[in-house]
Design a protein around this motif. Structure first.
Motif, mmCIF file in Angstrom:
data_model
loop_
_atom_site.group_PDB
_atom_site.id
_atom_site.type_symbol
_atom_site.label_atom_id
_atom_site.label_comp_id
_atom_site.label_asym_id
_atom_site.label_seq_id
_atom_site.Cartn_x
_atom_site.Cartn_y
_atom_site.Cartn_z
ATOM 1 N N ASN A 84 0.837 -1.201 0.000
ATOM 2 C CA ASN A 84 0.000 0.000 0.000
ATOM 3 C C ASN A 84 0.871 1.250 0.000
ATOM 4 O O ASN A 84 2.053 1.201 0.349
ATOM 5 N N ASN A 85 0.261 2.349 -0.385
ATOM 6 C CA ASN A 85 0.970 3.636 -0.423
ATOM 7 C C ASN A 85 2.314 3.497 -1.138
ATOM 8 O O ASN A 85 3.360 3.906 -0.620
ATOM 9 N N LEU A 86 2.267 2.917 -2.313
ATOM 10 C CA LEU A 86 3.487 2.653 -3.056
ATOM 11 C C LEU A 86 4.164 3.942 -3.479
ATOM 12 O O LEU A 86 3.505 4.953 -3.787
ATOM 13 N N LYS A 87 5.488 3.893 -3.512
ATOM 14 C CA LYS A 87 6.317 5.034 -3.873
ATOM 15 C C LYS A 87 7.173 4.670 -5.082
ATOM 16 O O LYS A 87 7.453 3.483 -5.314
ATOM 17 N N PRO A 88 7.633 5.669 -5.823
ATOM 18 C CA PRO A 88 8.491 5.358 -6.984
ATOM 19 C C PRO A 88 9.718 4.523 -6.603
ATOM 20 O O PRO A 88 10.144 3.667 -7.392
ATOM 21 N N GLU A 89 10.243 4.717 -5.423
ATOM 22 C CA GLU A 89 11.417 3.951 -5.002
ATOM 23 C C GLU A 89 11.096 2.484 -4.693
ATOM 24 O O GLU A 89 12.016 1.691 -4.446
ATOM 25 N N ASP A 90 9.826 2.112 -4.717
ATOM 26 C CA ASP A 90 9.451 0.706 -4.568
ATOM 27 C C ASP A 90 9.537 -0.040 -5.900
ATOM 28 O O ASP A 90 9.375 -1.263 -5.938
ATOM 29 N N THR A 91 9.794 0.666 -6.974
ATOM 30 C CA THR A 91 9.911 0.049 -8.292
ATOM 31 C C THR A 91 11.070 -0.936 -8.316
ATOM 32 O O THR A 91 12.205 -0.587 -7.983
ATOM 33 N N ALA A 92 10.775 -2.174 -8.686
ATOM 34 C CA ALA A 92 11.793 -3.231 -8.683
ATOM 35 C C ALA A 92 11.171 -4.519 -9.184
ATOM 36 O O ALA A 92 9.954 -4.618 -9.336
ATOM 37 N N MET A 93 12.035 -5.506 -9.423
ATOM 38 C CA MET A 93 11.586 -6.875 -9.618
ATOM 39 C C MET A 93 11.425 -7.481 -8.228
ATOM 40 O O MET A 93 12.360 -7.396 -7.409
ATOM 41 N N TYR A 94 10.273 -8.071 -7.988
ATOM 42 C CA TYR A 94 9.997 -8.661 -6.680
ATOM 43 C C TYR A 94 10.080 -10.185 -6.789
ATOM 44 O O TYR A 94 9.459 -10.798 -7.672
ATOM 45 N N TYR A 95 10.836 -10.767 -5.858
ATOM 46 C CA TYR A 95 11.059 -12.201 -5.839
ATOM 47 C C TYR A 95 10.569 -12.789 -4.515
ATOM 48 O O TYR A 95 10.726 -12.157 -3.461
ATOM 49 N N CYS A 96 10.028 -13.989 -4.590
ATOM 50 C CA CYS A 96 9.805 -14.705 -3.340
ATOM 51 C C CYS A 96 10.845 -15.804 -3.214
ATOM 52 O O CYS A 96 11.428 -16.262 -4.210
ATOM 53 N N ALA A 97 11.096 -16.180 -1.973
ATOM 54 C CA ALA A 97 12.113 -17.175 -1.682
ATOM 55 C C ALA A 97 11.669 -18.023 -0.500
ATOM 56 O O ALA A 97 10.848 -17.593 0.309
ATOM 57 N N ALA A 98 12.240 -19.226 -0.416
ATOM 58 C CA ALA A 98 11.842 -20.159 0.640
ATOM 59 C C ALA A 98 13.065 -20.829 1.244
ATOM 60 O O ALA A 98 14.092 -21.010 0.575
#
Length: 128
Positions: A84-98
């Motif tokens: 929520n309340n996303l900002k331009p600096e949140d721009t990225a490739m998002y990965y999940c990991a286990a």
């Protein structure tokens, strides 16, 4: 064979919201601890949030605390990241990991080196 598949990324304006999902298939017992990471061009991969699946304990990076929420649906072997309340600096490739190893509750939960299993990523772009 273990597979982690992310989905739900996209483009959103600043202040908007997105939810990304990660489904784990195969040897599901590797998902003792799940994490969300992100990597922007030219930057190192950084931990965003993590969850210990058995207890539901969570850990957040300071930059997203109060804006992002990690959750899980154990019946679906799925972990979510509500942003929520996303900002331009949140721009990225998002990965999940286990990871299936026990790691004490600490900032190690957000260290990429603690996770041997990774998805392919989903792009999140925050721009006006």
């Amino acid at each position: 064979q273990v597979q982690l598949v992310e989905s739900g990324g996209g483009s959103v304006q600043p202040g908007g919201s997105l939810r990304v999902s990660c489904v784990v298939s195969g040897y599901i017992y590797i998902r003792k601890r799940m994490g969300w990471f992100r990597q922007a061009p030219g930057k190192e991969r950084e931990g965003v949030a993590a969850i210990y699946t058995a207890a539901g304990s969570t850990y957040y990076a300071g930059s997203v605390k109060g804006r992002f929420t990690i959750s899980q649906d154990n019946a679906r072997n799925t972990v979510y990241l509500q942003m929520n309340n996303l900002k331009p600096e949140d721009t990225a490739m998002y990965y999940c990991a286990a990871d299936s190893s026990p790691v004490p509750y600490s900032d190690r939960w957000l260290s990429p080196r603690e996770y041997p299993y990774w998805g392919q990523g989903t792009q999140v772009t925050v721009s006006s």
